[in-house]
Write a protein that holds these residues in place. Sequence first.
Motif, PDB file in Angstrom:
ATOM      1  N   PRO A 236      -7.456   2.753  -2.018  1.00 43.59           N
ATOM      2  CA  PRO A 236      -7.048   1.767  -1.017  1.00 43.59           C
ATOM      3  C   PRO A 236      -6.951   2.379   0.369  1.00 43.59           C
ATOM      4  O   PRO A 236      -6.945   3.602   0.529  1.00 43.59           O
ATOM      5  CB  PRO A 236      -5.670   1.306  -1.514  1.00 43.59           C
ATOM      6  CG  PRO A 236      -5.166   2.467  -2.314  1.00 43.59           C
ATOM      7  CD  PRO A 236      -6.368   3.075  -2.963  1.00 43.59           C
ATOM      8  N   ASP A 237      -6.850   1.535   1.359  1.00 41.40           N
ATOM      9  CA  ASP A 237      -6.687   1.994   2.732  1.00 41.40           C
ATOM     10  C   ASP A 237      -5.268   2.526   2.895  1.00 41.40           C
ATOM     11  O   ASP A 237      -4.309   1.767   3.018  1.00 41.40           O
ATOM     12  CB  ASP A 237      -6.938   0.833   3.704  1.00 41.40           C
ATOM     13  CG  ASP A 237      -6.968   1.311   5.153  1.00 41.40           C
ATOM     14  OD1 ASP A 237      -6.518   2.448   5.399  1.00 41.40           O
ATOM     15  OD2 ASP A 237      -7.412   0.552   6.018  1.00 41.40           O
ATOM     16  N   LEU A 238      -5.142   3.876   2.870  1.00 44.61           N
ATOM     17  CA  LEU A 238      -3.811   4.478   2.885  1.00 44.61           C
ATOM     18  C   LEU A 238      -3.094   4.252   4.207  1.00 44.61           C
ATOM     19  O   LEU A 238      -1.870   4.209   4.258  1.00 44.61           O
ATOM     20  CB  LEU A 238      -3.922   5.979   2.593  1.00 44.61           C
ATOM     21  CG  LEU A 238      -4.393   6.328   1.177  1.00 44.61           C
ATOM     22  CD1 LEU A 238      -4.621   7.823   1.048  1.00 44.61           C
ATOM     23  CD2 LEU A 238      -3.382   5.860   0.153  1.00 44.61           C
ATOM     24  N   GLU A 239      -3.857   4.147   5.302  1.00 40.67           N
ATOM     25  CA  GLU A 239      -3.214   3.909   6.592  1.00 40.67           C
ATOM     26  C   GLU A 239      -2.551   2.541   6.631  1.00 40.67           C
ATOM     27  O   GLU A 239      -1.486   2.362   7.201  1.00 40.67           O
ATOM     28  CB  GLU A 239      -4.234   4.042   7.729  1.00 40.67           C
ATOM     29  CG  GLU A 239      -4.404   5.459   8.242  1.00 40.67           C
ATOM     30  CD  GLU A 239      -5.078   5.488   9.594  1.00 40.67           C
ATOM     31  OE1 GLU A 239      -4.492   6.069  10.528  1.00 40.67           O
ATOM     32  OE2 GLU A 239      -6.162   4.920   9.715  1.00 40.67           O
ATOM     33  N   GLU A 240      -3.190   1.568   6.005  1.00 36.71           N
ATOM     34  CA  GLU A 240      -2.644   0.211   6.018  1.00 36.71           C
ATOM     35  C   GLU A 240      -1.622   0.022   4.909  1.00 36.71           C
ATOM     36  O   GLU A 240      -0.541  -0.532   5.113  1.00 36.71           O
ATOM     37  CB  GLU A 240      -3.766  -0.817   5.877  1.00 36.71           C
ATOM     38  CG  GLU A 240      -3.278  -2.252   5.951  1.00 36.71           C
ATOM     39  CD  GLU A 240      -4.430  -3.252   5.919  1.00 36.71           C
ATOM     40  OE1 GLU A 240      -4.158  -4.443   6.059  1.00 36.71           O
ATOM     41  OE2 GLU A 240      -5.573  -2.809   5.766  1.00 36.71           O
ATOM     42  N   LEU A 241      -1.959   0.475   3.709  1.00 36.12           N
ATOM     43  CA  LEU A 241      -1.086   0.269   2.562  1.00 36.12           C
ATOM     44  C   LEU A 241       0.086   1.245   2.543  1.00 36.12           C
ATOM     45  O   LEU A 241       1.208   0.875   2.206  1.00 36.12           O
ATOM     46  CB  LEU A 241      -1.911   0.405   1.274  1.00 36.12           C
ATOM     47  CG  LEU A 241      -1.213   0.057  -0.035  1.00 36.12           C
ATOM     48  CD1 LEU A 241      -0.801  -1.406  -0.036  1.00 36.12           C
ATOM     49  CD2 LEU A 241      -2.136   0.347  -1.216  1.00 36.12           C
ATOM     50  N   GLY A 242      -0.154   2.502   2.957  1.00 37.95           N
ATOM     51  CA  GLY A 242       0.883   3.527   2.906  1.00 37.95           C
ATOM     52  C   GLY A 242       0.851   4.273   1.591  1.00 37.95           C
ATOM     53  O   GLY A 242       0.529   3.708   0.534  1.00 37.95           O
ATOM     54  N   LEU A 243       1.190   5.561   1.621  1.00 41.69           N
ATOM     55  CA  LEU A 243       1.140   6.383   0.412  1.00 41.69           C
ATOM     56  C   LEU A 243       2.110   5.907  -0.669  1.00 41.69           C
ATOM     57  O   LEU A 243       1.730   5.863  -1.848  1.00 41.69           O
ATOM     58  CB  LEU A 243       1.408   7.848   0.769  1.00 41.69           C
ATOM     59  CG  LEU A 243       1.354   8.831  -0.401  1.00 41.69           C
ATOM     60  CD1 LEU A 243      -0.027   8.833  -1.045  1.00 41.69           C
ATOM     61  CD2 LEU A 243       1.721  10.253   0.064  1.00 41.69           C
ATOM     62  N   PRO A 244       3.365   5.546  -0.347  1.00 50.03           N
ATOM     63  CA  PRO A 244       4.276   5.097  -1.419  1.00 50.03           C
ATOM     64  C   PRO A 244       3.715   3.909  -2.199  1.00 50.03           C
ATOM     65  O   PRO A 244       3.735   3.900  -3.444  1.00 50.03           O
ATOM     66  CB  PRO A 244       5.553   4.733  -0.659  1.00 50.03           C
ATOM     67  CG  PRO A 244       5.524   5.601   0.557  1.00 50.03           C
ATOM     68  CD  PRO A 244       4.082   5.658   0.934  1.00 50.03           C
TER      69      PRO A 244
END
Length: 451
Positions: free
Chosen positions: A314-322
């Motif tokens: 997934p898009d980690l910048e948008e979704l976030g790592l947690p």
Amino acid sequence: MSRRRPGSSLQKRHDEYQAAERSEVRAAVQRFLLMGLVALVLVAVPVALWVRAQSEANAMANAVLQTQRLADYSLGPLITDGVLAGDPGSTRRLDERLAPRLADGSLVRIKVWDAKGKIVYSDLPLLVGQNFSLPSWAPELLAGGTGRATLETQTAPDDLYETDSGELVEVYVRSIASNGNAFILEAYFNDDALRHEQDTVLLGLIPAFLLSLGALQLAQLIPAVQLARRIQNHQSTKRKLLQHAIDASDLERQRIARDLHDEVIQDLAGLSYALEAEERHSAPENRALFGQAKAILQKNVRTLRAMTTELYPPDLEELGLPAALTRLTAPLLEQGIEVKLHVPANCDLDRDRAAMFYRVAREVLANTVKHARAGVLELTLLQDDDRTILLIHDNGCGFDLSAGAPVNHLGLRIMRDTIHVAGGSLEVRSWMGGGTSVMATLDRVAPVRSR
């Protein structure tokens, strides 16, 4: 959640990496200067002590030479038979000769000894005629040995009147009286002259010595800075190559995921619908076969879709790592594995570090599902001012680390090398029957990407 602008994010990371690289060079130069200062102190202190000791030895030698001249040219010709016999009237000329030296304070006390240990003359009349034991080296001195000098507080029995004078320079020399007999002249000098000579020599040599070492340090500073920058450039190049490799891997994963989704999965899904239609219109005796084939095909479609999700994160910048880590644990729950998540809601990580942690977690969780036979998995994300730690532990079957990592852990070995180049570490611990722990660590300062 509002989407951050990629341009501003990239610029921010670029500025952070540039600042971190400058900080690394500055820290390396500061360490070099600190070590140079420590080396300067470690060298300067022994040298200063050595110079002080040498200047003291030189001052002692000068005191012996000065006393020898006093004995040979001033006192020797005036040591007559009357003086040796203890005649008070015979010492007048000696008193007159020594009066100026005693008056200016440079000469504190003087004693003339015969070969038997009797004081035959002293500027302190109370000592004249007294007998004391001569030092063990006195016969050697009387036989023509060299004079002796010491700097110490006087505590000998014959030094009763000099005890309170502090440290004195005590000099013993041999000379010849007017009648040809040898005698020992003992003279006590104030230590001011010796200390002055020590300080003069020390102050004359130490500044030049320190300036020389300082100039050497400065001469080495420019090559040290250049070396630090070359090392930093080398590290930056390694990071760029690493990032290019990661980017290329991401692009290849995306291409494979896109091809699977757009071609293979779509074709298989269409084939599944065709089998379903054939199942409805086929003879009753063939429906079970069509149903079994349709079930196998649908299972393979689900497997391929799961693979595309793994290949294209997934898009980690948008979704976030947690949130991404939470999604990543869904297949474990479907397999009946209990998942314990300890992940902070807010995690201050840039895209590159978040992507590395995500890849490690994905690899570990995939191995857990396929090989660990675990009942419980615990995933913890810790973060402080200096570093971020991802810790994953399962209670599965584990493996023997001494026998080397299994073939299915090749992905973890690749991730270990990748994180190591990025300035972090990945540690795997496992016990047969005791589960497996994986800990990935990345500094929050060291740059992983540079554009």
